[in-house]
Design a protein around this motif. Structure first.
Motif, PDB file in Angstrom:
ATOM      1  N   PHE B  12      10.767  -3.143   5.239  1.00  0.00           N
ATOM      2  CA  PHE B  12      11.313  -2.934   3.899  1.00  0.00           C
ATOM      3  C   PHE B  12      10.804  -1.647   3.256  1.00  0.00           C
ATOM      4  CE2 PHE B  12      11.684  -7.742   3.784  1.00  0.00           C
ATOM      5  CZ  PHE B  12      13.056  -7.714   3.990  1.00  0.00           C
ATOM      6  N   ASN B  13       9.726  -1.087   3.812  1.00  0.00           N
ATOM      7  CA  ASN B  13       9.122   0.067   3.151  1.00  0.00           C
ATOM      8  C   ASN B  13       9.533   1.406   3.738  1.00  0.00           C
ATOM      9  OD1 ASN B  13       6.844  -2.288   2.694  1.00  0.00           O
ATOM     10  ND2 ASN B  13       7.230  -0.970   0.930  1.00  0.00           N
ATOM     11  N   VAL B  14       9.984   1.401   4.995  1.00  0.00           N
ATOM     12  CA  VAL B  14      10.517   2.649   5.549  1.00  0.00           C
ATOM     13  C   VAL B  14      12.039   2.558   5.469  1.00  0.00           C
ATOM     14  CG1 VAL B  14      10.562   4.255   7.471  1.00  0.00           C
ATOM     15  CG2 VAL B  14       8.545   2.798   7.106  1.00  0.00           C
ATOM     16  N   ILE B  15      12.595   3.319   4.556  1.00  0.00           N
ATOM     17  CA  ILE B  15      14.036   3.248   4.323  1.00  0.00           C
ATOM     18  C   ILE B  15      14.795   3.973   5.419  1.00  0.00           C
ATOM     19  CG2 ILE B  15      15.864   3.924   2.720  1.00  0.00           C
ATOM     20  CD1 ILE B  15      13.645   3.586   0.525  1.00  0.00           C
ATOM     21  N   SER B  16      14.286   5.163   5.784  1.00  0.00           N
ATOM     22  CA  SER B  16      14.959   5.909   6.841  1.00  0.00           C
ATOM     23  C   SER B  16      14.001   6.886   7.506  1.00  0.00           C
ATOM     24  CB  SER B  16      16.174   6.660   6.270  1.00  0.00           C
ATOM     25  OG  SER B  16      15.736   7.556   5.281  1.00  0.00           O
ATOM     26  N   PRO B 173       6.472   0.869  -4.199  1.00  0.00           N
ATOM     27  CA  PRO B 173       6.399   0.432  -5.594  1.00  0.00           C
ATOM     28  C   PRO B 173       5.034  -0.110  -5.998  1.00  0.00           C
ATOM     29  CG  PRO B 173       7.543  -1.195  -4.274  1.00  0.00           C
ATOM     30  CD  PRO B 173       7.307  -0.011  -3.384  1.00  0.00           C
ATOM     31  N   ALA B 174       4.339  -0.802  -5.097  1.00  0.00           N
ATOM     32  CA  ALA B 174       3.063  -1.415  -5.475  1.00  0.00           C
ATOM     33  C   ALA B 174       2.005  -0.347  -5.708  1.00  0.00           C
ATOM     34  CB  ALA B 174       2.611  -2.404  -4.412  1.00  0.00           C
ATOM     35  N   LEU B 175       1.965   0.669  -4.831  1.00  0.00           N
ATOM     36  CA  LEU B 175       1.014   1.766  -5.025  1.00  0.00           C
ATOM     37  C   LEU B 175       1.311   2.477  -6.347  1.00  0.00           C
ATOM     38  CD1 LEU B 175       0.714   3.304  -1.450  1.00  0.00           C
ATOM     39  CD2 LEU B 175      -1.140   2.302  -2.794  1.00  0.00           C
ATOM     40  N   LYS B 176       2.585   2.636  -6.641  1.00  0.00           N
ATOM     41  CA  LYS B 176       2.972   3.281  -7.887  1.00  0.00           C
ATOM     42  C   LYS B 176       2.515   2.434  -9.078  1.00  0.00           C
ATOM     43  CE  LYS B 176       5.689   6.132 -10.390  1.00  0.00           C
ATOM     44  NZ  LYS B 176       7.138   5.876 -10.334  1.00  0.00           N
ATOM     45  N   LEU B 177       2.817   1.149  -9.051  1.00  0.00           N
ATOM     46  CA  LEU B 177       2.428   0.251 -10.146  1.00  0.00           C
ATOM     47  C   LEU B 177       0.916   0.191 -10.313  1.00  0.00           C
ATOM     48  CD1 LEU B 177       4.822  -2.836  -9.877  1.00  0.00           C
ATOM     49  CD2 LEU B 177       4.523  -1.361 -11.861  1.00  0.00           C
ATOM     50  N   ALA B 178       0.204   0.228  -9.179  1.00  0.00           N
ATOM     51  CA  ALA B 178      -1.253   0.142  -9.232  1.00  0.00           C
ATOM     52  C   ALA B 178      -1.874   1.461  -9.683  1.00  0.00           C
ATOM     53  CB  ALA B 178      -1.790  -0.252  -7.863  1.00  0.00           C
ATOM     54  N   GLY B 179      -1.034   2.480  -9.860  1.00  0.00           N
ATOM     55  CA  GLY B 179      -1.540   3.790 -10.280  1.00  0.00           C
ATOM     56  C   GLY B 179      -2.321   4.469  -9.171  1.00  0.00           C
ATOM     57  N   ALA B 180      -2.135   4.003  -7.923  1.00  0.00           N
ATOM     58  CA  ALA B 180      -2.935   4.511  -6.809  1.00  0.00           C
ATOM     59  C   ALA B 180      -2.148   5.478  -5.941  1.00  0.00           C
ATOM     60  CB  ALA B 180      -3.438   3.346  -5.965  1.00  0.00           C
ATOM     61  N   ILE B 181      -0.927   5.789  -6.361  1.00  0.00           N
ATOM     62  CA  ILE B 181      -0.066   6.580  -5.489  1.00  0.00           C
ATOM     63  C   ILE B 181      -0.601   7.994  -5.286  1.00  0.00           C
ATOM     64  CG2 ILE B 181       1.555   7.349  -7.325  1.00  0.00           C
ATOM     65  CD1 ILE B 181       2.914   6.029  -4.108  1.00  0.00           C
ATOM     66  N   GLU B 182      -1.115   8.598  -6.364  1.00  0.00           N
ATOM     67  CA  GLU B 182      -1.608   9.980  -6.261  1.00  0.00           C
ATOM     68  C   GLU B 182      -2.750  10.077  -5.246  1.00  0.00           C
ATOM     69  OE1 GLU B 182       0.089  12.233  -7.723  1.00  0.00           O
ATOM     70  OE2 GLU B 182       1.283  10.854  -8.949  1.00  0.00           O
ATOM     71  N   THR B 183      -3.708   9.158  -5.379  1.00  0.00           N
ATOM     72  CA  THR B 183      -4.866   9.156  -4.484  1.00  0.00           C
ATOM     73  C   THR B 183      -4.433   8.936  -3.042  1.00  0.00           C
ATOM     74  OG1 THR B 183      -5.764   7.856  -6.292  1.00  0.00           O
ATOM     75  CG2 THR B 183      -7.236   8.276  -4.440  1.00  0.00           C
ATOM     76  N   ALA B 184      -3.605   7.924  -2.842  1.00  0.00           N
ATOM     77  CA  ALA B 184      -3.169   7.587  -1.491  1.00  0.00           C
ATOM     78  C   ALA B 184      -2.425   8.755  -0.855  1.00  0.00           C
ATOM     79  CB  ALA B 184      -2.287   6.343  -1.520  1.00  0.00           C
ATOM     80  N   LEU B 239       0.543   0.184   5.289  1.00  0.00           N
ATOM     81  CA  LEU B 239      -0.608  -0.716   5.177  1.00  0.00           C
ATOM     82  C   LEU B 239      -1.216  -0.624   3.775  1.00  0.00           C
ATOM     83  CD1 LEU B 239      -2.791  -0.637   8.420  1.00  0.00           C
ATOM     84  CD2 LEU B 239      -2.110  -2.659   7.111  1.00  0.00           C
ATOM     85  N   HIS B 240      -1.384   0.612   3.298  1.00  0.00           N
ATOM     86  CA  HIS B 240      -1.876   0.824   1.928  1.00  0.00           C
ATOM     87  C   HIS B 240      -0.989   0.085   0.930  1.00  0.00           C
ATOM     88  CE1 HIS B 240      -5.162   3.665   2.062  1.00  0.00           C
ATOM     89  NE2 HIS B 240      -4.512   4.430   2.931  1.00  0.00           N
ATOM     90  N   GLU B 241       0.310   0.253   1.100  1.00  0.00           N
ATOM     91  CA  GLU B 241       1.276  -0.359   0.185  1.00  0.00           C
ATOM     92  C   GLU B 241       1.165  -1.885   0.252  1.00  0.00           C
ATOM     93  OE1 GLU B 241       3.332   0.535  -2.122  1.00  0.00           O
ATOM     94  OE2 GLU B 241       4.627  -1.227  -2.295  1.00  0.00           O
ATOM     95  N   SER B 242       1.053  -2.397   1.459  1.00  0.00           N
ATOM     96  CA  SER B 242       0.959  -3.841   1.649  1.00  0.00           C
ATOM     97  C   SER B 242      -0.285  -4.406   0.961  1.00  0.00           C
ATOM     98  CB  SER B 242       0.950  -4.130   3.151  1.00  0.00           C
ATOM     99  OG  SER B 242       0.495  -5.426   3.392  1.00  0.00           O
ATOM    100  N   ARG B 243      -1.403  -3.686   1.085  1.00  0.00           N
ATOM    101  CA  ARG B 243      -2.640  -4.140   0.424  1.00  0.00           C
ATOM    102  C   ARG B 243      -2.494  -4.062  -1.090  1.00  0.00           C
ATOM    103  NH1 ARG B 243      -5.790  -0.534   3.953  1.00  0.00           N
ATOM    104  NH2 ARG B 243      -5.779  -1.604   5.972  1.00  0.00           N
ATOM    105  N   ALA B 244      -1.897  -2.980  -1.558  1.00  0.00           N
ATOM    106  CA  ALA B 244      -1.687  -2.822  -3.010  1.00  0.00           C
ATOM    107  C   ALA B 244      -0.800  -3.956  -3.522  1.00  0.00           C
ATOM    108  CB  ALA B 244      -1.052  -1.472  -3.301  1.00  0.00           C
ATOM    109  N   LYS B 286      13.986  -4.660  -5.320  1.00  0.00           N
ATOM    110  CA  LYS B 286      13.554  -4.504  -3.930  1.00  0.00           C
ATOM    111  C   LYS B 286      12.146  -5.075  -3.743  1.00  0.00           C
ATOM    112  CE  LYS B 286      14.292  -0.383  -2.033  1.00  0.00           C
ATOM    113  NZ  LYS B 286      14.371   1.094  -2.106  1.00  0.00           N
ATOM    114  N   LEU B 287      11.288  -4.796  -4.715  1.00  0.00           N
ATOM    115  CA  LEU B 287       9.943  -5.370  -4.658  1.00  0.00           C
ATOM    116  C   LEU B 287      10.037  -6.894  -4.670  1.00  0.00           C
ATOM    117  CD1 LEU B 287       6.894  -4.947  -4.679  1.00  0.00           C
ATOM    118  CD2 LEU B 287       6.963  -4.728  -7.157  1.00  0.00           C
ATOM    119  N   GLY B 288      10.969  -7.410  -5.446  1.00  0.00           N
ATOM    120  CA  GLY B 288      11.192  -8.858  -5.498  1.00  0.00           C
ATOM    121  C   GLY B 288      11.645  -9.426  -4.158  1.00  0.00           C
TER     122      GLY B 288
END
Lengths: 342, 342
Positions: B12-16, B173-184, B239-244, B286-288
């Protein structure tokens, strides 16, 4: 305007009609008069007489305020069965409550007896007829304080005379959206000598775009007169609302349609709903029903939903679940009822 | 991590997955080199050779930019078939476009030939295999500029060597919501020498929580090497996204659930939807789907919806309806597809 036209005009905008009569018993100090000594025999006779007047007239429960917990009392306030003033009189306050909740007789509120009848929709005469029947029997049972010049004597001079307050609960979303509600309402206060309040009585704000219109003059008017004025004013207010609705639909049709549809979507799908948000969303959806936008045909289930989902009633219905859970339970309840209603 | 685990993690996380090769023709000045005089015979031979390489390999249409109107070109950009740079080259720009839209060969973008293949989901090797087949045939047809030390010669030195850019489009979306996207993301740029962009290429912002991860180094690496690094990085990012996502569901489960359900309700019921709002709502939904909250099993129809509902594509699909109507048409389209998908 014939009956059918009046019905069409008012059916969705007049939520309920209420008549309240204030009565006091001769020889007993007013409930709020703390300094006067109360004759216990007379007091008990008054309580018994008020109950006797209900016996055989309607099926009721008799509740002393002191025997109800805070949630139970608040739930009654939310259902408009008792006033906040009665809720706070734990010493002597009591209510004779019809099981179907149309009639309620408050004892030892501001006056000894406050008889009220609420009817669904626009029907002040029926509410008056039902409350009068109780009133006639009360006067057979007890020496009700009456003065030939002043009429019924009441604790507050604003209720002297008929002791009657007639009110209609109005749903006025278009006037509110158009920003015209203040002007429209203040005109009524001046022209008809009426007053406007939020749904939970004096001082409460207009939640869910609902307004309570009622008479202020009780002295020097007949009961029939008051009802007639209130009926005229209610119809006129609905006309204003109807015109505001037409303008609104014309001016911002697509935006309004969108707002209504979204609110319906949120109601049908949200996992949590606060009480305040529910008010706003239900108001949008009711407007949608009136405008024939949604797959719902009636607003009544939505009005019932509001009462059912108000904080204390929800607490009672869910046997005191944690406050954090309440918004979740509310959303589930809403979903269930909306799906049934479709 | 075995294939099944990788599939579950990335589905679900790799669109293309996309592979692009940059190629240039010997003896022809780079397209952006305005000062050099172009030998018309050589230019025509190059255009013909590029088309010949596609013949028999895949079903295609050949479009000159000058023959497309602005909406048609923008619609191609929105569908990631051509770049904004090609869109703006009305003089010589052209594209050989596979009818199923997997392969597209841009002519006279920054380089003479930019061959690209996009595959749904996580499949860089297949994209590479398909694009290589065209590339082999192109080299049979034309004298492709190649230097033994520098590899394939390109207009911009950042593409020298393999001329290859491999990229994956990620939904985070989870990394974005967690505010961790920049770091990751910045970790990836450093560790792997990769770059991250919004979905519409360089300079565009990350709409709909989608990010394009791609290699920067093209020189001194083999194609296989680049693909392997990109695969490792993509899996790690997932994996990062899944953990987030796990953290998010644990920390704010009810709020997240509510947000997702509301967005779904709005998508199903709104009368108007702007393109930007659609992005946000689809991202929530999509997150849902990933969190198994909604009655939808797949995110692919939602990704297709995004493309279908983007401004220029919608204009084409609705045969140029008024901009005011576009948000209404978009909402109707969304409703229809969502109801089908359920």
């Amino acid at each position: 305007m014939d009956n059918k036209e009046t019905y069409e005009l008012t059916r969705f905008n007049v939520i309920s009609s209420r008549i309240r009569l204030a009565r006091n018993i001769e020889g007993l100090p007013f409930p709020n008069c703390k300094s006067a000594s109360v004759n216990r025999g007379k007091f008990l006779a008054f309580m018994k007489g008020a109950e006797n007047a209900a016996k055989g007239l309607f099926d009721y429960n008799f509740f002393f305020m002191k025997n109800l917990n805070a949630t139970e009392k608040l739930a009654m306030v939310e259902r408009h069965l008792i006033s906040p003033a009665l809720q706070n009189n734990s010493a002597t306050g009591a209510v004779i409550l019809e099981k179907t909740e149309g009639m309620s007789v408050m004892l030892n509120e501001e006056d000894h007896v406050r008889e009220q009848c609420v009817q669904e929709g626009f029907n002040l005469p029926l509410a008056y007829k039902r409350v009068s029947r109780y009133d006639d029997r009360l006067m057979d049972e007890l020496p009700v304080a009456y003065d030939d010049r002043l009429g019924f004597l009441t604790a507050c001079p604003t209720n002297l005379g008929t002791g009657m307050r007639a009110s209609t609960m109005l749903f006025l979303p278009a006037l509110k959206l158009a920003g015209a509600i203040e002007t429209a309402l203040s005109k009524f206060v001046n022209d008809y000598g009426l007053t406007v309040r939020g749904v939970y009585g004096e001082g409460s704000s207009a939640l869910g775009d609902m307004y309570q219109l009622s008479n202020t003059r009780t002295l020097g008017e007949t009961e029939e007169n008051i009802i007639e004025i209130m009926e005229r004013a209610t119809v006129e207010m609905c006309l204003h609302e109807s015109r505001a609705r037409e303008k609104l639909a014309h001016k911002s049709g697509a935006e309004l349609y969108d707002k209504v549809c979204r609110s319906y979507g949120v109601l049908l799908n949200a996992y949590m709903l606060t009480s305040a948000e529910l008010m706003t969303l239900i108001s949008d959806v009711k407007l949608g029903v009136i405008l024939n936008i949604l797959p719902l045909k009636d607003t009544k289930p939505l009005d019932k939903l509001l009462v059912l989902c108000s904080a204390a009633n929800l607490t009672l219905a869910t046997k005191g679940c944690a406050p954090a859970q309440r918004d979740i339970v509310r959303a589930q309840l809403v979903k269930g009822i909306l799906k049934e209603t479709k």
